[in-house]
Design a protein around this motif. Structure first.
Motif, PDB file in Angstrom:
ATOM      1  N   GLY A   1      60.201  18.792  54.871  1.00  0.00           N
ATOM      2  CA  GLY A   1      59.175  19.804  55.061  1.00  0.00           C
ATOM      3  C   GLY A   1      59.599  21.217  54.714  1.00  0.00           C
ATOM      4  N   VAL A   2      60.882  21.420  54.438  1.00  0.00           N
ATOM      5  CA  VAL A   2      61.381  22.758  54.085  1.00  0.00           C
ATOM      6  C   VAL A   2      61.177  22.991  52.584  1.00  0.00           C
ATOM      7  CG1 VAL A   2      63.430  24.235  53.964  1.00  0.00           C
ATOM      8  CG2 VAL A   2      63.025  22.798  55.986  1.00  0.00           C
ATOM      9  N   PRO A   3      60.653  24.147  52.206  1.00  0.00           N
ATOM     10  CA  PRO A   3      60.383  24.406  50.776  1.00  0.00           C
ATOM     11  C   PRO A   3      61.646  24.299  49.924  1.00  0.00           C
ATOM     12  CG  PRO A   3      59.291  26.040  52.142  1.00  0.00           C
ATOM     13  CD  PRO A   3      60.170  25.240  53.055  1.00  0.00           C
ATOM     14  N   SER A   4      61.461  23.866  48.701  1.00  0.00           N
ATOM     15  CA  SER A   4      62.598  23.633  47.803  1.00  0.00           C
ATOM     16  C   SER A   4      63.240  24.917  47.301  1.00  0.00           C
ATOM     17  CB  SER A   4      62.155  22.772  46.611  1.00  0.00           C
ATOM     18  OG  SER A   4      61.112  23.425  45.911  1.00  0.00           O
ATOM     19  N   ARG A   5      62.659  26.066  47.609  1.00  0.00           N
ATOM     20  CA  ARG A   5      63.329  27.326  47.230  1.00  0.00           C
ATOM     21  C   ARG A   5      64.590  27.575  48.063  1.00  0.00           C
ATOM     22  NH1 ARG A   5      58.625  28.832  49.864  1.00  0.00           N
ATOM     23  NH2 ARG A   5      58.879  30.030  51.801  1.00  0.00           N
ATOM     24  N   PHE A   6      64.726  26.837  49.152  1.00  0.00           N
ATOM     25  CA  PHE A   6      65.944  26.914  49.967  1.00  0.00           C
ATOM     26  C   PHE A   6      66.944  25.865  49.461  1.00  0.00           C
ATOM     27  CE2 PHE A   6      64.750  29.808  53.307  1.00  0.00           C
ATOM     28  CZ  PHE A   6      63.361  29.711  53.369  1.00  0.00           C
ATOM     29  N   SER A   7      68.187  26.277  49.330  1.00  0.00           N
ATOM     30  CA  SER A   7      69.230  25.341  48.958  1.00  0.00           C
ATOM     31  C   SER A   7      70.546  25.758  49.605  1.00  0.00           C
ATOM     32  CB  SER A   7      69.387  25.249  47.444  1.00  0.00           C
ATOM     33  OG  SER A   7      69.813  26.494  46.911  1.00  0.00           O
ATOM     34  N   GLY A   8      71.415  24.779  49.799  1.00  0.00           N
ATOM     35  CA  GLY A   8      72.709  25.042  50.401  1.00  0.00           C
ATOM     36  C   GLY A   8      73.804  24.388  49.594  1.00  0.00           C
ATOM     37  N   SER A   9      74.991  24.973  49.651  1.00  0.00           N
ATOM     38  CA  SER A   9      76.129  24.409  48.943  1.00  0.00           C
ATOM     39  C   SER A   9      77.407  24.769  49.682  1.00  0.00           C
ATOM     40  CB  SER A   9      76.181  24.915  47.502  1.00  0.00           C
ATOM     41  OG  SER A   9      76.407  26.315  47.473  1.00  0.00           O
ATOM     42  N   GLY A  10      78.469  24.092  49.286  1.00  0.00           N
ATOM     43  CA  GLY A  10      79.779  24.405  49.841  1.00  0.00           C
ATOM     44  C   GLY A  10      80.489  23.197  50.407  1.00  0.00           C
ATOM     45  N   PHE A  11      81.795  23.369  50.606  1.00  0.00           N
ATOM     46  CA  PHE A  11      82.633  22.315  51.175  1.00  0.00           C
ATOM     47  C   PHE A  11      83.882  22.979  51.740  1.00  0.00           C
ATOM     48  CE2 PHE A  11      84.151  18.022  51.686  1.00  0.00           C
ATOM     49  CZ  PHE A  11      85.527  18.169  51.683  1.00  0.00           C
ATOM     50  N   GLY A  12      84.337  22.472  52.853  1.00  0.00           N
ATOM     51  CA  GLY A  12      85.595  22.989  53.396  1.00  0.00           C
ATOM     52  C   GLY A  12      85.384  24.201  54.279  1.00  0.00           C
ATOM     53  N   THR A  13      85.600  25.387  53.718  1.00  0.00           N
ATOM     54  CA  THR A  13      85.473  26.607  54.517  1.00  0.00           C
ATOM     55  C   THR A  13      84.399  27.563  54.012  1.00  0.00           C
ATOM     56  OG1 THR A  13      87.185  27.726  53.222  1.00  0.00           O
ATOM     57  CG2 THR A  13      87.902  26.551  55.216  1.00  0.00           C
ATOM     58  N   ASP A  14      83.919  27.403  52.799  1.00  0.00           N
ATOM     59  CA  ASP A  14      82.991  28.374  52.215  1.00  0.00           C
ATOM     60  C   ASP A  14      81.657  27.738  51.850  1.00  0.00           C
ATOM     61  OD1 ASP A  14      85.860  29.719  50.687  1.00  0.00           O
ATOM     62  OD2 ASP A  14      84.718  30.682  52.284  1.00  0.00           O
ATOM     63  N   PHE A  15      80.602  28.357  52.350  1.00  0.00           N
ATOM     64  CA  PHE A  15      79.261  27.806  52.198  1.00  0.00           C
ATOM     65  C   PHE A  15      78.272  28.904  51.836  1.00  0.00           C
ATOM     66  CE2 PHE A  15      80.377  23.708  53.930  1.00  0.00           C
ATOM     67  CZ  PHE A  15      81.491  23.999  54.708  1.00  0.00           C
ATOM     68  N   THR A  16      77.210  28.513  51.152  1.00  0.00           N
ATOM     69  CA  THR A  16      76.163  29.473  50.829  1.00  0.00           C
ATOM     70  C   THR A  16      74.784  28.878  51.084  1.00  0.00           C
ATOM     71  OG1 THR A  16      76.082  28.780  48.515  1.00  0.00           O
ATOM     72  CG2 THR A  16      77.521  30.625  49.050  1.00  0.00           C
ATOM     73  N   LEU A  17      73.884  29.752  51.494  1.00  0.00           N
ATOM     74  CA  LEU A  17      72.463  29.447  51.577  1.00  0.00           C
ATOM     75  C   LEU A  17      71.782  30.332  50.557  1.00  0.00           C
ATOM     76  CD1 LEU A  17      69.932  28.201  53.034  1.00  0.00           C
ATOM     77  CD2 LEU A  17      69.926  30.271  54.446  1.00  0.00           C
ATOM     78  N   THR A  18      70.972  29.733  49.702  1.00  0.00           N
ATOM     79  CA  THR A  18      70.276  30.487  48.668  1.00  0.00           C
ATOM     80  C   THR A  18      68.777  30.301  48.811  1.00  0.00           C
ATOM     81  OG1 THR A  18      72.127  30.265  47.131  1.00  0.00           O
ATOM     82  CG2 THR A  18      69.988  30.816  46.189  1.00  0.00           C
ATOM     83  N   ILE A  19      68.062  31.409  48.721  1.00  0.00           N
ATOM     84  CA  ILE A  19      66.609  31.377  48.626  1.00  0.00           C
ATOM     85  C   ILE A  19      66.293  31.813  47.204  1.00  0.00           C
ATOM     86  CG2 ILE A  19      64.423  32.121  49.634  1.00  0.00           C
ATOM     87  CD1 ILE A  19      66.038  33.040  52.114  1.00  0.00           C
ATOM     88  N   SER A  20      65.727  30.928  46.416  1.00  0.00           N
ATOM     89  CA  SER A  20      65.611  31.200  44.979  1.00  0.00           C
ATOM     90  C   SER A  20      64.592  32.290  44.661  1.00  0.00           C
ATOM     91  CB  SER A  20      65.242  29.918  44.228  1.00  0.00           C
ATOM     92  OG  SER A  20      63.998  29.427  44.702  1.00  0.00           O
TER      93      SER A  20
END
Lengths: 105, 122
Positions: A57-76
Motif C-alpha cells: 500500500g505504500v507508493p512506489s516513489r518510496f524506496s530503501g537501500s543499504g546493507f550492514g551499517t549504511d542505509f538510505t530512504l529515497t523519495i523519488s
C-alpha cells in the motif's frame, strides 16, 4: 545498544524534489532496518522493511537501500502528503532502537 | 484489518505504577507469527522501544527499563498490558501499542495504536 544516526535532522524540499535520508548503524545490522513516516499527532506508519522491501500500500516513489551499517530512504518525487518526519529502526538486536528522525519540511 | 487501542490513566503520580492496556481487534494475539510491543515517544522527541511479548507469552524488555517494566497478555480478552513501576517525570510520553510481524528473520512494526498520552505529575 546499537545506535542509529540519521542525517540530516531536517531538510527543506519542494514538491517534485528527490529526497534522500540516510541512516547509519553503530555496528552491522545486515538488512534488519525499517523506515517509518510520522505525521503530527499520528502514529508512525511503516514504509520499508528489511531495508528495501516496500510495505503493502505504500507508493512506489518510496524506496530503501543499504546493507550492514549504511542505509538510505529515497523519495523519488516528493508529494504534498510526504511532508512528515521519517525514522529508521534497527531490529537486528534487542533493544530495538530508532534514529532521532528527519523532518521533511 | 487489525486495530489496536490503548487505554489507561492519562495522569500518574510520581513513584506510582503506570498501567496501560492494548485491546486488539481484527486478529488474535495468540496466533500467527507476531510479537506485541509497546513503544513510547516523549513530546517532540524520538521513539523508544519498551518491550515485546510473543504469542507464546515470552517477553523481552529494553534493558534501560527492564527493572521497572512488565508486559503481559490476556488471550481471553485479546489484550496485552504494560506496567511501569516507580515512574518519574521522564516517563511522560505518548505510549503506543503495536503489532510486530516476523518472517525470515525480519521484524517490522506493521500496525500501531493511535497512542495515549501519559503524564507523570503530582
Amino acid at each position: 545498544d546499537i545506535q542509529m544516526t540519521q542525517s540530516p535532522s531536517s531538510l527543506s524540499a519542494s514538491v517534485g524534489d528527490r529526497v534522500t535520508i540516510t541512516c547509519r548503524a553503530s555496528q552491522s545490522i545486515r538488512t534488519n532496518l525499517n523506515w517509518y513516516q510520522q505525521k503530527p499527532r499520528k502514529a508512525p506508519k511503516l514504509l520499508i522493511y528489511a531495508a528495501s522491501t516496500l510495505q503493502s500500500g505504500v507508493p512506489s516513489r518510496f524506496s530503501g537501500s543499504g546493507f550492514g551499517t549504511d542505509f538510505t530512504l529515497t523519495i523519488s518525487s516528493l508529494q504534498p502528503e510526504d511532508f512528515a518526519t521519517y525514522y529508521c529502526q534497527q531490529t537486528y538486536s534487542i533493544p530495538w532502537t530508532f534514529g532521532l528522525g528527519t523532518k521533511v519540511e | 484489518q487489525v486495530q489496536l487501542q490503548e487505554s489507561g490513566p492519562g495522569l500518574v503520580k510520581p513513584s506510582q505504577t503506570l498501567s496501560l492496556t492494548c485491546t486488539v481487534s481484527g486478529g488474535s494475539i495468540s496466533s500467527g507469527n507476531y510479537y506485541w510491543s509497546w513503544i513510547r515517544q516523549p513530546a517532540g522527541k524520538g521513539l523508544e522501544w519498551i518491550g515485546r511479548i510473543y504469542t507464546s507469552g515470552s517477553t523481552n524488555y529494553n534493558p534501560s527499563l527492564k527493572s521497572r517494566v512488565s508486559i503481559s497478555a490476556d488471550t481471553s480478552k485479546n489484550q496485552f498490558s504494560l506496567k511501569l513501576n516507580s515512574v518519574t517525570a521522564a516517563d511522560t510520553a505518548v505510549y503506543y501499542c503495536a503489532r510486530v510481524g516476523y518472517s525470515s528473520g525480519w521484524y517490522e512494526v506493521d500496525y500501531w495504536g493511535q497512542g495515549t498520552l501519559v503524564t507523570v505529575s503530582s
